[in-house]
Design an enzyme around this catalytic site. Structure first.
Site, PDB file in Angstrom:
ATOM      1  N   HIS A  11      12.899  -0.178   4.279  1.00  0.00           N
ATOM      2  CA  HIS A  11      12.839   0.509   5.568  1.00  0.00           C
ATOM      3  C   HIS A  11      13.937   1.429   6.311  1.00  0.00           C
ATOM      4  O   HIS A  11      14.151   1.996   6.729  1.00  0.00           O
ATOM      5  CB  HIS A  11      11.134  -0.885   6.095  1.00  0.00           C
ATOM      6  CG  HIS A  11      10.358  -0.228   5.897  1.00  0.00           C
ATOM      7  ND1 HIS A  11      10.081   0.997   6.161  1.00  0.00           N
ATOM      8  CD2 HIS A  11       9.715  -1.239   5.848  1.00  0.00           C
ATOM      9  CE1 HIS A  11       8.749   0.663   5.898  1.00  0.00           C
ATOM     10  NE2 HIS A  11       8.119  -0.712   5.650  1.00  0.00           N
ATOM     11  N   THR A  56      -3.675  21.493  10.970  1.00  0.00           N
ATOM     12  CA  THR A  56      -3.966  19.785  11.157  1.00  0.00           C
ATOM     13  C   THR A  56      -3.626  20.310   9.699  1.00  0.00           C
ATOM     14  O   THR A  56      -3.884  20.734   8.465  1.00  0.00           O
ATOM     15  CB  THR A  56      -5.949  19.016  11.217  1.00  0.00           C
ATOM     16  OG1 THR A  56      -5.618  17.859  11.309  1.00  0.00           O
ATOM     17  CG2 THR A  56      -6.300  20.267  11.097  1.00  0.00           C
ATOM     18  N   SER A  57      -3.760  18.359   9.058  1.00  0.00           N
ATOM     19  CA  SER A  57      -3.617  18.234   7.294  1.00  0.00           C
ATOM     20  C   SER A  57      -4.723  18.438   6.982  1.00  0.00           C
ATOM     21  O   SER A  57      -5.870  19.458   7.014  1.00  0.00           O
ATOM     22  CB  SER A  57      -3.059  16.506   7.166  1.00  0.00           C
ATOM     23  OG  SER A  57      -4.984  16.489   7.462  1.00  0.00           O
ATOM     24  N   HIS A  79      12.547  -5.629   1.622  1.00  0.00           N
ATOM     25  CA  HIS A  79      11.390  -4.583   1.846  1.00  0.00           C
ATOM     26  C   HIS A  79      11.726  -4.231   2.892  1.00  0.00           C
ATOM     27  O   HIS A  79      12.023  -3.013   3.237  1.00  0.00           O
ATOM     28  CB  HIS A  79      10.391  -5.344   2.095  1.00  0.00           C
ATOM     29  CG  HIS A  79       9.063  -4.086   2.814  1.00  0.00           C
ATOM     30  ND1 HIS A  79       8.264  -3.092   1.718  1.00  0.00           N
ATOM     31  CD2 HIS A  79       7.528  -3.430   4.224  1.00  0.00           C
ATOM     32  CE1 HIS A  79       7.707  -2.149   2.193  1.00  0.00           C
ATOM     33  NE2 HIS A  79       7.104  -3.080   3.284  1.00  0.00           N
ATOM     34  N   HIS A 128       0.891  -1.126  -0.246  1.00  0.00           N
ATOM     35  CA  HIS A 128       0.184  -0.011   0.053  1.00  0.00           C
ATOM     36  C   HIS A 128       1.005   1.296  -0.229  1.00  0.00           C
ATOM     37  O   HIS A 128       2.576   1.460   0.648  1.00  0.00           O
ATOM     38  CB  HIS A 128      -1.274   0.493   0.895  1.00  0.00           C
ATOM     39  CG  HIS A 128      -0.393  -0.168   2.280  1.00  0.00           C
ATOM     40  ND1 HIS A 128       0.440   0.763   3.029  1.00  0.00           N
ATOM     41  CD2 HIS A 128       0.453  -1.412   3.231  1.00  0.00           C
ATOM     42  CE1 HIS A 128       0.791   0.271   3.813  1.00  0.00           C
ATOM     43  NE2 HIS A 128       0.904  -1.101   4.437  1.00  0.00           N
TER      44      HIS A 128
END
Length: 550
Positions: free
Chosen positions: A128, A506-507, A124, A11
């Site tokens: 990270h 805030t976004s 993966h 995702h």
């Protein structure tokens, strides 16, 4: 070297471009496609690539596909094993792996001119780890890294250390044991969308009591080798499953509080093992979706053994695009440059912004100072849509795509949650000039990426109630004038008018939608929500000029 990083497998698909060891562009596909998180994390979507963000990264740097030295893909299908063998209930996982194997051909089709032989698979969790260990500020010594998420190829965790730019992996917890999947399961049980709404569970936990902590300590255990085991949990036996529109009860809050508390304890234990094993590392760098749990991060910083804790701002899967690119660039001989900030996405010139305003036929003006103009609206208890510079990489709005409001009005939290169409138990965050931080808050400093919670000092809680959560904490962004001069100016102007050195941040989005990215999206939000001022670059559009509002 020129390396394009790609995250696509689970995702939050994203792309990042690293040139000579320095990240020059990074963006999530959701900002282009306008589909939250880009796609759902199902095997059938694993073929979908961040085509739009990848093309933009290259175009923004003026780089042709054929001049790339490598494309780094943040998943290595060669490491995978059958899902049933891993203890996972995912009968279509083989399809995900098959799509990953074909990624070089898919990428060549998406980016005409790309040689598939240039595509390199990066494990993966290595991606990270690189996004944290190679992007963190210089530590002066070794940098320990801790990665925790739902899953990678066969593991859910990596503990290691970077020495002279090279990763030494010390332990990886094998699936099915996963702290990220544990939290995802709880998110689903509480009626939220898993792999999306875990932050809602973290917020809900503040309203509950950890009544199930004793039992969870038996079911979620650390091991002597640096890993952990997660046994199957009977969620329904602890709290009734909630539907998306179902009633939220004390039982749900208590369950959230219990899992949150156990997560914090396990992360602390894992960090202590890592510290003892690495010996000389004074800095811990975090990545993986679990690293977006700012409550756990704050406890780790306060009680953990490391001198400093640094969290990758795009700690979720989107950040693996950056990490994969940095890792491959290092293999090709480049030395990484630490991240200077997260304003790595799209931006528009003043001329382009003005052209958009004219196209929309909006009445606008160019004040002497857009910061002072916005501060005046905020001081009058108005809401400001703040659109400045390049967009942020990662899930946090940090003064580029933000909604701003007055922190001194207790009703601001309700108003902002209504504007955004989200649950009323959700907190809103403060931004504060770095030099004023210690007067108001206790905890991690500096905190430019809003990835820790901080204790609000008692004498300030009644003065800034809108940003003081039910547990007396706030998720603070420290604003530094050398890196964010315009936001610092706004804060100074707001304090001059109100005596408060804090502004709500805030976004700039509404529930279920990605943060706005383009000027048109900013104008659409302004037109559809009760916002008093749109600060679009140096230009001001007032609601009252449209015949409404204040």
């Amino acid at each position: 070297m020129r390396v394009l990083g790609i995250n696509a497998i689970f995702h939050d698909p994203a792309a990042a471009l690293v040139v000579d060891g320095r990240v020059v562009a990074a963006a999530e596909e959701e900002r282009f496609s306008r589909r939250k998180h880009g796609k759902r994390p199902v095997p059938f979507a694993a073929w979908e690539l961040p085509e739009l963000s990848a093309a933009w990264c290259l175009a923004s740097a003026g780089i042709d596909v054929d001049s790339l030295d490598a494309v780094a893909y943040s998943f290595d299908p060669g490491l995978c094993r059958d899902a049933a063998e891993l203890g996972l209930d995912d009968p279509w996982d083989w399809l995900r792996v098959d799509y990953a194997k074909r990624a070089p051909q898919f990428l060549a089709a998406a980016l005409p001119g790309l040689d598939p032989e240039k595509v390199r698979f990066v494990p993966h969790h290595v991606a990270h780890a690189a996004s944290a260990g190679l992007a963190a500020p210089p530590a002066g010594d070794d940098t320990a890294v801790l990665v925790l998420d739902g899953r990678g190829e066969v593991a859910s965790h990596l503990a290691g250390v970077y020495r002279d730019g090279r990763l030494s992996s010390l332990y990886a917890q094998q699936l099915p044991h996963s702290l990220g999947l544990l939290y995802e399961d709880l998110t689903r049980h509480l009626g939220f969308l898993h792999s999306s709404d875990e932050y809602k569970v973290m917020a809900l936990a503040s309203y509950g009591r950890p009544t199930h902590l004793g039992m969870l300590r038996e079911l979620v255990r650390v091991t002597d080798d640096g890993g952990f085991h997660v046994e199957r949990i009977d969620w329904a036996g602890l709290a009734k499953a909630r539907t998306a529109d179902g009633e939220m009860t004390d039982d749900h809050a208590d369950l959230a509080a219990s899992v949150q508390a156990r997560l914090e304890e396990v992360v602390l234990d894992l960090s202590r093992w890592l510290y003892d094993t690495t010996g000389s590392a004074g800095t811990l760098a975090l990545a993986g979706g679990v690293a977006l749990n700012c409550v756990a991060n704050a406890r780790l910083a306060a009680e953990g053994p490391f001198r400093d804790v640094w969290v990758q701002p795009a700690a979720g899967d989107a950040g693996t695009a950056l990490g994969a690119a940095l890792h491959v660039a290092g293999e090709l001989g480049d030395r990484s440059t630490p991240m200077a900030g997260v304003d790595l996405g799209r931006g528009w010139s003043d001329e382009e912004l003005e052209a958009e305003l004219r196209r929309a036929a909006l009445p606008y003006r160019r004040p002497a100072s857009i910061a002072a103009e916005a501060a005046g609206v905020l001081a009058d208890n108005g809401i400001v849509a703040w659109y400045q510079g390049r967009s942020e990489y990662g899930p946090r709005a940090l003064g580029h795509r933000s909604l701003l409001a007055h922190p001194g009005d207790p009703d601001t939290t309700r108003r902002m949650n209504d504007v955004k169409g989200r649950e009323q138990f959700r907190p809103i965050a403060p931004m504060v000039r770095a030099e004023r931080f210690a007067e108001l808050f206790e905890g991690v400093y500096p905190s430019p990426y809003m990835l820790f919670v901080h204790r609000v000092k008692a004498q300030w809680r009644d003065r800034i109630p809108a940003v003081t959560h039910v547990d007396g904490t706030a998720r603070v962004q420290t604003v530094h004038a050398d890196t964010e001069p315009l936001v610092a100016e706004l804060l100074a102007e707001f304090e001059r008018r109100t005596g408060l050195p804090v502004v709500v941040n805030t976004s700039l989005n509404t529930a279920g939608r990605p943060m706005v990215d383009t000027p048109r999206e900013a104008m659409e939000l302004f037109g559809s929500a009760p916002v008093d001022l749109l600060a679009l670059g140096p230009f001001a559009v007032h609601r009252r000029a449209l015949g409404g509002g204040r």
